[in-house]
Design a protein around this motif. Sequence first.
Motif, short mmCIF file in Angstrom:
data_model
loop_
_atom_site.label_atom_id
_atom_site.label_comp_id
_atom_site.label_asym_id
_atom_site.label_seq_id
_atom_site.Cartn_x
_atom_site.Cartn_y
_atom_site.Cartn_z
N VAL A 58 -2.23 -39.55 36.95
CA VAL A 58 -1.60 -40.53 36.91
C VAL A 58 -0.14 -40.50 36.10
N GLN A 59 0.04 -39.58 35.02
CA GLN A 59 0.49 -39.26 33.48
C GLN A 59 1.65 -38.56 34.66
N ASN A 60 1.72 -37.58 35.45
CA ASN A 60 2.91 -37.28 35.74
C ASN A 60 3.51 -38.09 37.02
N LEU A 61 2.86 -38.80 37.51
CA LEU A 61 3.51 -39.77 38.98
C LEU A 61 3.72 -41.20 38.10
N MET A 62 3.74 -40.95 36.80
CA MET A 62 4.95 -41.83 35.85
C MET A 62 5.62 -41.57 35.65
N HIS A 63 5.91 -40.72 34.66
CA HIS A 63 6.55 -39.49 34.36
C HIS A 63 7.33 -38.39 35.06
N ASP A 64 8.45 -38.57 35.77
CA ASP A 64 8.59 -37.81 37.00
C ASP A 64 9.83 -37.14 36.21
N GLU A 65 10.78 -36.38 37.43
CA GLU A 65 11.22 -34.98 36.64
C GLU A 65 13.04 -35.63 36.48
N GLU A 66 12.60 -37.25 37.02
CA GLU A 66 14.09 -37.82 36.67
C GLU A 66 14.34 -38.29 35.51
N ASP A 67 13.05 -39.03 35.08
CA ASP A 67 12.83 -39.57 33.06
C ASP A 67 13.45 -38.37 32.32
N LYS A 68 13.21 -37.65 32.69
CA LYS A 68 13.60 -36.86 31.78
C LYS A 68 15.35 -36.41 32.06
N LEU A 69 15.83 -36.83 32.82
CA LEU A 69 17.34 -37.03 32.32
C LEU A 69 17.90 -38.81 32.76
N VAL A 70 17.13 -39.25 32.94
CA VAL A 70 17.84 -40.15 32.40
C VAL A 70 16.88 -41.50 31.68
N HIS A 71 17.69 -42.02 30.83
CA HIS A 71 16.19 -42.53 29.96
C HIS A 71 16.29 -44.10 30.89
N ARG A 72 14.66 -44.58 31.21
CA ARG A 72 14.49 -45.44 31.12
C ARG A 72 13.73 -46.39 30.34
N ARG A 73 13.89 -47.80 30.52
CA ARG A 73 13.47 -48.66 29.44
C ARG A 73 11.98 -48.85 29.91
N MET A 74 11.15 -48.57 29.21
CA MET A 74 9.56 -48.20 28.95
C MET A 74 9.35 -49.81 28.68
N GLN A 75 8.06 -50.43 29.09
CA GLN A 75 7.81 -51.39 27.78
C GLN A 75 6.73 -51.12 27.29
N CYS A 76 7.01 -51.61 25.86
CA CYS A 76 6.16 -51.66 24.47
C CYS A 76 5.29 -52.30 24.80
N VAL A 77 3.79 -51.57 24.79
CA VAL A 77 2.53 -51.91 24.69
C VAL A 77 1.83 -51.51 23.33
N GLY A 78 2.13 -52.90 22.76
CA GLY A 78 0.72 -52.50 21.36
C GLY A 78 -0.28 -53.25 21.03
N ALA A 427 11.80 -60.37 24.97
CA ALA A 427 11.89 -59.75 22.91
C ALA A 427 10.13 -58.73 22.91
N ALA A 428 9.80 -59.53 23.35
CA ALA A 428 8.25 -59.50 23.05
C ALA A 428 7.29 -58.28 23.58
N VAL A 429 8.01 -57.93 24.56
CA VAL A 429 7.86 -56.69 25.85
C VAL A 429 8.72 -55.62 25.10
N LEU A 430 10.33 -55.73 24.57
CA LEU A 430 10.98 -54.43 24.39
C LEU A 430 10.58 -54.06 23.19
#
Length: 748
Positions: A58-78, A427-430
């Motif tokens: 599941v972790q590999n599916l969430m973070h593919d190769e494109e995430d290493k090259l392009v910055h993606r705005r991920m949700q902040c899970v507190g 705001a609460a997410v990011l």
Amino acid sequence: MDPVLAEMGDHLADAMKILESDRTWTAQNQEQQRFSWRDIPGPLQGNGQDMVTILQLVQNLMHDEEDKLVHRRMQCVGEQGHMALLGHSLAAYISVLDKDRLRKVTTRILSDTTLWLCRLFRYESGSVYFHDDDREGLLKVCRLIINARYEDYATEGFTMLSFRHPVIYHSAACRPGLGQHLCSQLGLPLSTLCCVPCNTMFGSQHQMDVALLDKLMREDLESGKLPLLLIANAGTPGAGHTDKLGRLKELCVQYNVWLHVEGCVSAATKSDSMTLTPGPWLGLPAVPAATLYRHEDPALSLAAGLTSSHPVEKLRALPLWLSLQYLGHDGIVERIRHASQLVRTALRRVEDDLSSPVVVFRFSPDSSSASSGGSVEGYSTGEREIQDALNRWLGERLARLVPASGVDVVELEDEGVCVRFNPIMTAAVLGTQEADVMALSERLMELLPSLSCTLRSRQDFREEVFQHAVLSYVEDLNWAGLGALRYEPRRTDLDEGRRHQQMEKINSDLLKKLKELDTDLDFSTGPEFGEERNCVFIGMVPEDIDVAVLVETIASIGRELEESGKLLENMTEVVRKGILEAEEQLRRANEEKLIEEGVLRQIPLVGSVVNWFSPFQSSVKGRTFDLAAGSLDTTEPIYSLKAQTNREAFSESPASTGKRLLGQKAFRRPAMSTDSYSETSSVCHLDESYRDTVPQPPGERVEGDVAEVPQMSPPPKLELEVSEEEASAWTVQRVPEGEEGESPASIR
């Protein structure tokens, strides 16, 4: 604590650590994967996989190769987000309890969550329906109203609607497709919808026209129709505007119409139902939306699907039930106030209590229009498309520069494309802070000069391109930049296919050359899915850009590439003819040498003895092969001027810094100093001082500013030399640069 619950919490913590890590997983047991069964998929073969392996997948599916090259705005899970995720796991665990215990637990969870939401939003004596799709609550409410207003609807069905045609009113500023979704799900014709325009002369341009709504409802009643539902906005989806809810409520009471409110402003006491989305407001992932409503007949609510007799469906409220307890009243209020404070930081002012915490702004060259909030209806179609493209670029650029701000691009009907800052939803997410808002403001101020200069220079760029016969202007109103052009080859002796190939190659090489220049400009092939091909697109430009020099440089590089291409095309034929001529001259030279030296000198041992007793100086000279002329010349001047040629080549090496001021980028105007010119004759002094500082290239003068033009390296000049000892062979030797001046057919 129940050991099962404790173990569930530990597993959730371990799973979150694996999923939130940046490490990628590779299969360790590859031997087992070699064996595949025909009818069973690979992951299901054998005895199954352990939990760590599945989570790594599941972790590999969430973070593919494109995430290493392009910055993606991920949700902040507190931590509050972890509580919401734990709620989904607990719901699955609670669902396996016995019926009596399950009914007791679900009833408590649903009643507590309903009470808490009604108290938080001051919605007395209300009920709550939880749903995943935020449109589903309004859909259930419509079914409730139809069952309530048409008494025999439960038995007669849609035949009851033919007697009095229902009418659903919605604002023109509501989210697109909402009314069509209701009609498709309820089986109603689109004629059921009545779109109420917003104010055009008085009041806000994004609020529903109350006077016109009153007239529409009165006319529908007189014509025998049944006004059923009014959908109002407490914070429109695009700009966050709020309708006049108090006045709308009076009309609904007068005409017996149900008032449903959507948005993020707490005005629940003035509505019959409202839809809330607490997940984005509080930063809670996978939390369902909630629709609050008031109705006294529980049987109709059950028929409409707002309540359910299945205990498992009541477990939808479990994630929100856990998260609300974790945050508490102070934590919930603090997050809402924090979003409002971010808006105050952005605007430096507060309007009224019902204004949604949303900031929408748009770049416009007319400052008075931008400050007064006027629309762009006065602009022509081309001007509006250009400004929409620039604002779209501005929003995307700000989102990349300050990802924590959560800004996005929204398109409004009257204003066009705008940039939206909606902290209540992001705001609460990011985790947006005031420092992010200040950084957003600073980046915006940095980008505005470039936007203004680019918009002003587009027409100048167009005119400059038209002045060059080899360039064609490419019109693309959706391009956020200076513009686009195409180099057109001047050759007319080629067919359409070869000419297209030549144009494609020249423009491709031209783009590479421009990217190699020392400049801050962005040269590209344009949009990925654009219609134009074989073009050079120029992005945003700085304030000190010199458009004339830029276009002249592009034309010069294109001409050099075209001339170089012509020489390369003729190179094969020139070399072939030159080699044939060289072979013929070498054959004649060998015959002449044989006649002059005699046969004895050609015998290996005898020739050495004869040459020792009677030395002989051969008259056969070396030859040089000029690629441009395709001719052979003698090599006598080469060796006599070899030393001098080397010194001249060394002294004539180009200096890249001599064609513009020190530290100055290409295509830039030089900075004007107050000491270099007087107030009365500033133009003349500027031209003279600049021409003294920047030397003009020989044989070429450009009026005004001069930018560095990359020169094409001359093709090599080859020499064919025939020595005395090797009469039957010829060698190729490169002549040092600077010596081509000796031949009138040198390649430049």
